[in-house]
Write a protein that holds these residues in place. Structure first.
Motif, short mmCIF file in Angstrom:
data_model
loop_
_atom_site.label_atom_id
_atom_site.label_comp_id
_atom_site.label_asym_id
_atom_site.label_seq_id
_atom_site.Cartn_x
_atom_site.Cartn_y
_atom_site.Cartn_z
N VAL A 115 -5.48 10.84 4.70
CA VAL A 115 -4.68 9.66 4.42
C VAL A 115 -5.33 8.86 3.30
CG1 VAL A 115 -3.71 7.54 5.40
CG2 VAL A 115 -4.00 9.57 6.85
N LEU A 116 -4.54 8.53 2.29
CA LEU A 116 -5.02 7.66 1.21
C LEU A 116 -4.14 6.42 1.21
CD1 LEU A 116 -7.05 7.42 -1.10
CD2 LEU A 116 -5.35 8.46 -2.60
N PRO A 117 -4.65 5.31 1.80
CA PRO A 117 -3.85 4.10 1.90
C PRO A 117 -3.57 3.45 0.55
CG PRO A 117 -5.69 4.06 3.45
CD PRO A 117 -5.93 5.19 2.49
N PHE A 118 -2.63 2.53 0.58
CA PHE A 118 -2.38 1.63 -0.54
C PHE A 118 -1.97 0.30 0.08
CE2 PHE A 118 -0.07 -0.37 -4.05
CZ PHE A 118 -0.99 -0.18 -5.08
N VAL A 119 -2.96 -0.58 0.23
CA VAL A 119 -2.73 -1.89 0.84
C VAL A 119 -3.49 -2.94 0.04
CG1 VAL A 119 -2.35 -1.01 3.18
CG2 VAL A 119 -4.66 -1.62 2.46
N ASN A 120 -3.01 -4.17 0.13
CA ASN A 120 -3.73 -5.25 -0.55
C ASN A 120 -4.78 -5.84 0.38
OD1 ASN A 120 -2.51 -7.36 1.03
ND2 ASN A 120 -0.71 -7.28 -0.29
N THR A 121 -5.59 -6.74 -0.16
CA THR A 121 -6.70 -7.31 0.61
C THR A 121 -6.21 -8.15 1.80
OG1 THR A 121 -6.84 -9.13 -0.98
CG2 THR A 121 -8.37 -7.29 -1.28
N ALA A 122 -5.05 -8.77 1.66
CA ALA A 122 -4.52 -9.57 2.77
C ALA A 122 -4.14 -8.66 3.94
CB ALA A 122 -3.32 -10.40 2.32
N LEU A 123 -3.47 -7.56 3.67
CA LEU A 123 -3.12 -6.62 4.73
C LEU A 123 -4.37 -5.95 5.29
CD1 LEU A 123 0.06 -4.98 3.16
CD2 LEU A 123 -0.03 -6.65 5.02
N GLN A 151 -9.84 1.34 -2.27
CA GLN A 151 -10.34 -0.04 -2.20
C GLN A 151 -9.14 -0.98 -2.36
OE1 GLN A 151 -13.54 -0.94 -1.66
NE2 GLN A 151 -14.12 1.20 -1.53
N PRO A 152 -8.89 -1.84 -1.38
CA PRO A 152 -7.74 -2.76 -1.47
C PRO A 152 -7.83 -3.66 -2.70
CG PRO A 152 -8.62 -2.72 0.75
CD PRO A 152 -9.60 -1.98 -0.11
N HIS A 153 -6.66 -4.07 -3.16
CA HIS A 153 -6.52 -4.95 -4.32
C HIS A 153 -5.96 -6.29 -3.87
CE1 HIS A 153 -2.83 -2.69 -3.61
NE2 HIS A 153 -2.21 -3.81 -3.94
N PRO A 154 -6.12 -7.34 -4.68
CA PRO A 154 -5.54 -8.63 -4.31
C PRO A 154 -4.01 -8.54 -4.21
CG PRO A 154 -7.11 -8.87 -6.11
CD PRO A 154 -6.90 -7.40 -5.92
N PRO A 155 -3.41 -9.36 -3.35
CA PRO A 155 -1.95 -9.39 -3.26
C PRO A 155 -1.30 -9.60 -4.64
CG PRO A 155 -2.88 -10.67 -1.48
CD PRO A 155 -4.02 -10.30 -2.40
N ARG A 156 -0.20 -8.92 -4.85
CA ARG A 156 0.59 -8.98 -6.09
C ARG A 156 -0.17 -8.48 -7.32
NH1 ARG A 156 2.09 -12.13 -2.48
NH2 ARG A 156 0.78 -13.95 -2.68
N HIS A 157 -1.17 -7.64 -7.10
CA HIS A 157 -1.92 -7.03 -8.21
C HIS A 157 -1.88 -5.50 -8.15
CE1 HIS A 157 -3.49 -11.10 -8.52
NE2 HIS A 157 -3.91 -10.77 -9.73
N GLY A 158 -1.03 -4.96 -7.29
CA GLY A 158 -0.96 -3.51 -7.13
C GLY A 158 -0.66 -2.77 -8.41
N GLY A 159 0.20 -3.37 -9.24
CA GLY A 159 0.55 -2.72 -10.51
C GLY A 159 -0.62 -2.53 -11.44
N ARG A 160 -1.63 -3.35 -11.26
CA ARG A 160 -2.81 -3.28 -12.14
C ARG A 160 -3.78 -2.18 -11.74
NH1 ARG A 160 -3.89 -9.78 -12.32
NH2 ARG A 160 -1.86 -10.30 -13.20
N VAL A 161 -3.59 -1.59 -10.56
CA VAL A 161 -4.53 -0.57 -10.09
C VAL A 161 -3.92 0.83 -10.01
CG1 VAL A 161 -5.94 -2.25 -8.86
CG2 VAL A 161 -4.11 -1.06 -7.64
N MET A 162 -2.69 0.98 -10.46
CA MET A 162 -2.01 2.28 -10.37
C MET A 162 -2.79 3.40 -11.07
SD MET A 162 0.61 2.02 -8.57
CE MET A 162 1.14 0.48 -7.88
#
Length: 175
Positions: A115-123, A151-162
């Motif tokens: 499993v490779l998650p994709f969640v932000n730091t808040a989740l 490594q989780p990313h800040p909320p609303r920054h997912g597009g920056r880590v694609m």
């Protein structure tokens, strides 16, 4: 050489827009890839015709219909990008979609699953996610979260880590 079958379970998160990267990398490693997608992935992210062309197999989005060929037995399963919703439901035993039903069954059969998650730091800060990850790991599922994994990313920054989503790490874990 025997064909190695990989199920790629695709959830509705940003990296699903780039699932072709995972498919190509898997094929380069000798896998025959069969995509199975959640409703959110289909509705918001995937071009099913493109994926069928790329893999040579139709994308499974629901239960097998009469006359539809069965999926071959998998040698391994990757769940990516794995969402907060899918991880928590799977760990809780909720099987209300085809993907979750398959994951429940494949876990019980002992098929290697990564499993490779994709969640932000808040989740990621929610204890329920950590309990779910622990439950999946106790079931011998490889969850690539934290050091050496996602490594989780800040909320609303997912597009920056694609561009940095570590497809190769999850592929390494099933090779």
């Amino acid at each position: 050489m025997t064909e190695r079958v990989l199920y790629l379970m695709i959830c509705g998160a940003g990296p699903a827009d780039h699932i072709d990267v995972a498919i190509t990398q898997a094929q380069d490693r000798g896998w025959s890839v069969y995509c199975v997608a959640t409703p959110a992935a289909v509705e918001h992210f995937l071009d099913l015709d493109k994926l069928e062309h790329l893999t040579g197999h139709p994308v499974r989005t629901g239960y097998q219909r009469q006359g539809q060929p069965a999926l071959p037995k998998p040698d391994a399963v990757i769940v990516a990008p794995a969402t907060y919703n899918t991880i928590n439901k799977w760990a809780a035993g909720i099987a209300d979609t085809y993907v979750l039903t398959q994951l429940a069954e494949l876990t019980g059969l002992g098929v290697p699953i990564a499993v490779l998650p994709f969640v932000n730091t808040a989740l990621a800060a929610n204890l329920v996610l950590h309990r779910s990850i622990d439950a999946l790991r106790a079931s011998e599922v490889t969850v690539l979260f934290g050091d050496g994994g996602f490594q989780p990313h800040p909320p609303r920054h997912g597009g920056r880590v694609m561009a940095d989503y570590p497809w190769h790490v999850v592929l390494d874990s099933v090779d």
